[in-house]
Design an enzyme around this catalytic site. Structure first.
Site, PDB file in Angstrom:
ATOM      1  N   ARG A 165       0.818  -1.207   0.000  1.00  0.00           N
ATOM      2  CA  ARG A 165       0.000   0.000   0.000  1.00  0.00           C
ATOM      3  C   ARG A 165       0.856   1.263   0.000  1.00  0.00           C
ATOM      4  O   ARG A 165       0.386   2.335  -0.346  1.00  0.00           O
ATOM      5  CB  ARG A 165      -0.859  -0.002   1.266  1.00  0.00           C
ATOM      6  CG  ARG A 165      -2.305  -0.331   0.960  1.00  0.00           C
ATOM      7  CD  ARG A 165      -3.089  -0.527   2.219  1.00  0.00           C
ATOM      8  NE  ARG A 165      -3.271  -1.949   2.447  1.00  0.00           N
ATOM      9  CZ  ARG A 165      -3.454  -2.503   3.624  1.00  0.00           C
ATOM     10  NH1 ARG A 165      -3.423  -1.788   4.722  1.00  0.00           N
ATOM     11  NH2 ARG A 165      -3.638  -3.798   3.725  1.00  0.00           N
TER      12      ARG A 165
ATOM     13  N   HIS B  35       9.142 -22.201   9.346  1.00  0.00           N
ATOM     14  CA  HIS B  35      10.546 -21.822   9.111  1.00  0.00           C
ATOM     15  C   HIS B  35      11.533 -22.745   9.838  1.00  0.00           C
ATOM     16  O   HIS B  35      12.708 -22.779   9.508  1.00  0.00           O
ATOM     17  CB  HIS B  35      10.789 -20.343   9.436  1.00  0.00           C
ATOM     18  CG  HIS B  35      10.985 -20.037  10.887  1.00  0.00           C
ATOM     19  ND1 HIS B  35       9.960 -19.833  11.759  1.00  0.00           N
ATOM     20  CD2 HIS B  35      12.102 -19.902  11.619  1.00  0.00           C
ATOM     21  CE1 HIS B  35      10.438 -19.575  12.959  1.00  0.00           C
ATOM     22  NE2 HIS B  35      11.741 -19.615  12.910  1.00  0.00           N
TER      23      HIS B  35
ATOM     24  N   LYS C 163      15.798 -24.815   8.845  1.00  0.00           N
ATOM     25  CA  LYS C 163      17.028 -24.837   9.632  1.00  0.00           C
ATOM     26  C   LYS C 163      17.825 -26.098   9.300  1.00  0.00           C
ATOM     27  O   LYS C 163      17.289 -27.199   9.317  1.00  0.00           O
ATOM     28  CB  LYS C 163      16.715 -24.804  11.137  1.00  0.00           C
ATOM     29  CG  LYS C 163      16.067 -23.507  11.603  1.00  0.00           C
ATOM     30  CD  LYS C 163      15.816 -23.550  13.107  1.00  0.00           C
ATOM     31  CE  LYS C 163      14.922 -22.401  13.550  1.00  0.00           C
ATOM     32  NZ  LYS C 163      15.564 -21.111  13.650  1.00  0.00           N
TER      33      LYS C 163
ATOM     34  N   GLU D 108      13.437 -19.420  24.683  1.00  0.00           N
ATOM     35  CA  GLU D 108      13.836 -18.132  24.108  1.00  0.00           C
ATOM     36  C   GLU D 108      14.119 -17.136  25.223  1.00  0.00           C
ATOM     37  O   GLU D 108      13.481 -17.190  26.287  1.00  0.00           O
ATOM     38  CB  GLU D 108      12.704 -17.574  23.241  1.00  0.00           C
ATOM     39  CG  GLU D 108      12.333 -18.459  22.080  1.00  0.00           C
ATOM     40  CD  GLU D 108      11.339 -17.747  21.165  1.00  0.00           C
ATOM     41  OE1 GLU D 108      11.787 -17.171  20.178  1.00  0.00           O
ATOM     42  OE2 GLU D 108      10.141 -17.756  21.472  1.00  0.00           O
TER      43      GLU D 108
ATOM     44  N   ASP E 293       1.496 -20.358  19.183  1.00  0.00           N
ATOM     45  CA  ASP E 293       2.624 -19.760  18.464  1.00  0.00           C
ATOM     46  C   ASP E 293       3.696 -20.798  18.127  1.00  0.00           C
ATOM     47  O   ASP E 293       4.346 -20.700  17.091  1.00  0.00           O
ATOM     48  CB  ASP E 293       3.217 -18.657  19.367  1.00  0.00           C
ATOM     49  CG  ASP E 293       4.242 -17.789  18.647  1.00  0.00           C
ATOM     50  OD1 ASP E 293       4.049 -17.526  17.443  1.00  0.00           O
ATOM     51  OD2 ASP E 293       5.220 -17.366  19.281  1.00  0.00           O
TER      52      ASP E 293
ATOM     53  N   HIS F 158       6.255 -25.522  15.196  1.00  0.00           N
ATOM     54  CA  HIS F 158       7.689 -25.793  15.355  1.00  0.00           C
ATOM     55  C   HIS F 158       7.965 -27.015  16.238  1.00  0.00           C
ATOM     56  O   HIS F 158       8.756 -27.891  15.890  1.00  0.00           O
ATOM     57  CB  HIS F 158       8.398 -24.586  15.952  1.00  0.00           C
ATOM     58  CG  HIS F 158       8.128 -23.299  15.219  1.00  0.00           C
ATOM     59  ND1 HIS F 158       7.913 -23.257  13.872  1.00  0.00           N
ATOM     60  CD2 HIS F 158       8.024 -22.011  15.657  1.00  0.00           C
ATOM     61  CE1 HIS F 158       7.697 -21.992  13.491  1.00  0.00           C
ATOM     62  NE2 HIS F 158       7.752 -21.231  14.562  1.00  0.00           N
TER      63      HIS F 158
ATOM     64  N   LYS G 248       9.058 -17.860  26.552  1.00  0.00           N
ATOM     65  CA  LYS G 248       9.766 -16.608  26.287  1.00  0.00           C
ATOM     66  C   LYS G 248      10.326 -16.078  27.602  1.00  0.00           C
ATOM     67  O   LYS G 248       9.904 -16.493  28.678  1.00  0.00           O
ATOM     68  CB  LYS G 248       8.813 -15.581  25.682  1.00  0.00           C
ATOM     69  CG  LYS G 248       8.284 -15.991  24.306  1.00  0.00           C
ATOM     70  CD  LYS G 248       8.065 -14.792  23.409  1.00  0.00           C
ATOM     71  CE  LYS G 248       7.521 -15.197  22.065  1.00  0.00           C
ATOM     72  NZ  LYS G 248       8.506 -15.728  21.149  1.00  0.00           N
TER      73      LYS G 248
HETATM   74  C1  BG6 Z   1       8.053 -17.755  15.383  1.00  0.00           C
HETATM   75  C2  BG6 Z   1       7.237 -17.328  16.575  1.00  0.00           C
HETATM   76  O1  BG6 Z   1       7.312 -18.604  14.566  1.00  0.00           O
HETATM   77  O2  BG6 Z   1       9.229 -18.431  15.830  1.00  0.00           O
HETATM   78  C3  BG6 Z   1       8.073 -16.430  17.477  1.00  0.00           C
HETATM   79  O3  BG6 Z   1       6.097 -16.635  16.134  1.00  0.00           O
HETATM   80  C4  BG6 Z   1       9.357 -17.121  17.865  1.00  0.00           C
HETATM   81  O4  BG6 Z   1       7.344 -16.089  18.643  1.00  0.00           O
HETATM   82  C5  BG6 Z   1      10.081 -17.636  16.631  1.00  0.00           C
HETATM   83  O5  BG6 Z   1      10.157 -16.185  18.555  1.00  0.00           O
HETATM   84  C6  BG6 Z   1      11.268 -18.493  17.018  1.00  0.00           C
HETATM   85  O6  BG6 Z   1      12.015 -18.750  15.877  1.00  0.00           O
HETATM   86  P1  BG6 Z   1      13.577 -19.003  15.974  1.00  0.00           P
HETATM   87  O7  BG6 Z   1      13.979 -19.317  14.582  1.00  0.00           O
HETATM   88  O8  BG6 Z   1      14.167 -17.728  16.521  1.00  0.00           O
HETATM   89  O9  BG6 Z   1      13.766 -20.143  16.917  1.00  0.00           O
END
Ligand code: BG6
Length: 512
Positions: A62, A199, A203, A237, A256, A261, A361
């Protein structure tokens, strides 16, 4: 638009072939994901000689930018976020391939302009208009953009060209919304055109779990309930919610991190060996592992799942305010920033072996690992040393940071007496491999370009993940936050999580 598009880096000369010619259309091109991850990943692919000479980027957003302004933003993004320094020639080659379409995502005219731009790209390179649409938009727009791509005819593969859609989590907020999203995406695109990114699968260390298990003969024979006592999967984290408060407060640690993951790590650890190393076989075996998670009843959830939220504390010496005091968070929020659980996998390989999962976290340290604790040696051979006192063997797969793997076993301390100590064989990636820093998106984007969906999730995979966590969401909703445990920021998480392991005499591994 007429921009000279100089050649990108020459072919890598390695085993990988250059990707097909294509346009990479980013919806949400003015956002953070584009500049921090997508552009740097595309740059790394360009530098590695993996992009076609007929590659281009079409940013859609946008923001009231001209094409030149978009290119200036992308150049600045590369200078700031490239993972390993920037080669000016490669950067300029990539930036010169950027085009821009300004428009609202809910305006059909925007899609008309994207279509014109793609036709122009194909004309200028004299190629088919292959195209990847990347949804880097807020998740509530996924369905809408996909639907308009479908209605505008952009999703249609004709004259030998291909069209693919990349979507990234969150895929819904529960099973129902995930099914609805899948349905919407599948109205516009066929399943084989959709690439759902987790994602974690980008890795290296996560991909290596399969190599460790299936390219070595020594692990598989002991990879079962006959030899394994339990498995601990940790994604800890140090970051707090920072500026994501508003979004995170509606999400929480379970949604999340777990169905995506953590379940990917669990699936790769627990899956049966696939009969082939191809997308269908691998994803089917992973799916079977997730589907075999024993369904959690309300009573089991009270006993087997612990949720926590961080209170004020210090992480790595820095003060962190309580979650409830962070910007965008409701003062009485019961959103969990930590979750730990005990799961069982109902199949012959894993019956009776607990899988402990935890993520949080604002914890003491950043650490993602899979720890496999083996059963004790069966015989108390060392008379004065009861077998109970001997540490059980342990295999730790370190996903990040300090990527590697370690095997802990018992060894004799030199000397006339038989004394035993636990020692460690330690493999570190950095000692063997010289991998250039990457964003983790390179493999995923490249795989989409070459139509290899192995590292992506199908609709059924996403739904299986939600099916396993939905009962927890329901039980928590009903409990209204009564079971939420506070933990100090910078700690290992709530003490209550200990009770998941303590009845068996086991403990969580220390986070730092
Ligand atoms: C994301 C989450 O998918 O993965 C985040 O939404 C999280 O909250 C992150 O911090 C962690 O990814 P990585 O690659 O830093 O372990």
């Amino acid at each position: 638009m007429d921009v000279a598009a100089p050649g990108l880096a020459p072919d890598s000369g390695g085993a990988l072939r250059r990707a097909d010619p294509c346009a990479f259309v980013i919806f949400g091109a003015a956002g953070d994901l584009t500049k921090r991850l997508l552009l740097p990943a595309l740059y790394n692919l360009a530098a590695g000689g993996l992009l076609s000479d007929a590659f281009s980027i079409v940013g859609v957003a946008r923001a009231d930018w001209s094409a030149d302004e978009f290119r200036a933003h992308m150049r600045a993004a590369l200078d700031e976020f490239a993972t390993d320094g920037v080669d000016a020639k490669t950067r300029d080659g990539l930036v010169a391939r950027c085009r821009y379409v300004r428009g609202d995502f809910d305006d059909p005219a925007t899609y008309g302009r994207v279509k014109d731009e793609l036709a122009d790209v194909a004309r200028s390179f004299n190629t088919r208009d292959n195209c990847i649409f990347y949804l880097a938009t807020p998740p509530d727009l996924f369905s809408h953009v996909a639907c308009l791509l479908g209605e505008s005819g952009l999703a249609k593969e004709s004259d030998g060209c291909w069209r693919r859609l990349i979507v990234e989590k969150p895929f819904g907020v529960d099973l129902k919304s995930a099914c609805a999203l899948n349905k919407d995406l599948l109205r516009a695109f066929a399943e084989k055109q959709i690439y759902r990114i987790d994602h974690y699968l980008g890795k290296e260390t996560v991909q290596n779990i399969m190599v460790l298990r299936f390219a070595n003969g020594m692990f598989e024979p002991i990879w079962s309930r006959h030899h394994i006592d339990h498995v601990q999967i940790t994604v800890a984290e140090t970051v707090s919610v920072e500026n994501r408060g508003k979004l995170y407060d509606h999400t929480g640690a379970l949604r999340d991190m777990v169905p995506n993951h953590l379940f990917q790590l669990l699936a790769l650890t627990a899956m049966e060996p696939p009969s082939r190393f191809d997308a269908v076989s691998v994803r089917t075996e992973k799916l079977k592992a997730i589907e075999a998670i024993h369904p959690l009843t309300k009573d089991a959830i009270a006993a087997d799942v612990v949720r926590g939220q961080y209170a004020a504390g210090k992480v790595k010496g820095k003060s962190v305010a309580a979650y409830r005091d962070a910007a965008g968070i409701a003062p009485a929020s019961v959103t969990e920033t930590y979750v730990a659980m005990r799961l069982h996998i109902d199949n012959w390989r894993w019956a009776g072996v607990p899988f402990y999962l935890r993520t949080g976290k604002a914890l003491r340290a950043r650490k993602t690992e899979i720890a496999i604790r083996f059963r004790s040696a069966p015989l108390a051979l060392f008379r004065d040393m009861p077998v109970d006192n001997l540490a059980q063997n342990l295999l730790v797969l370190r996903i990040q940071p300090d990527e590697g793997a370690a095997l802990h076993f018992n060894a004799k301390i030199p000397g006339p007496e038989v004394r035993i100590e636990n020692v460690r064989m330690n493999f570190k990636y950095e000692d063997y491999f010289d991998a250039a820093p990457s964003t983790g998106y390179e493999t995923l984007i490249y795989d989409c370009m070459i139509a290899d969906p192995m590292l992506f999730q199908r609709a059924i995979d996403i739904e299986a993940g939600w099916r396993a966590v939905d009962p927890i969401l329901d039980a928590w909703r009903e409990a209204g936050g009564r079971d939420l445990c506070l933990y100090e920021a910078g700690s290992d998480g709530p003490r209550e999580a200990e009770r998941l392991l303590s009845p068996t005499g086991q403990q969580w591994r220390a986070i730092a």
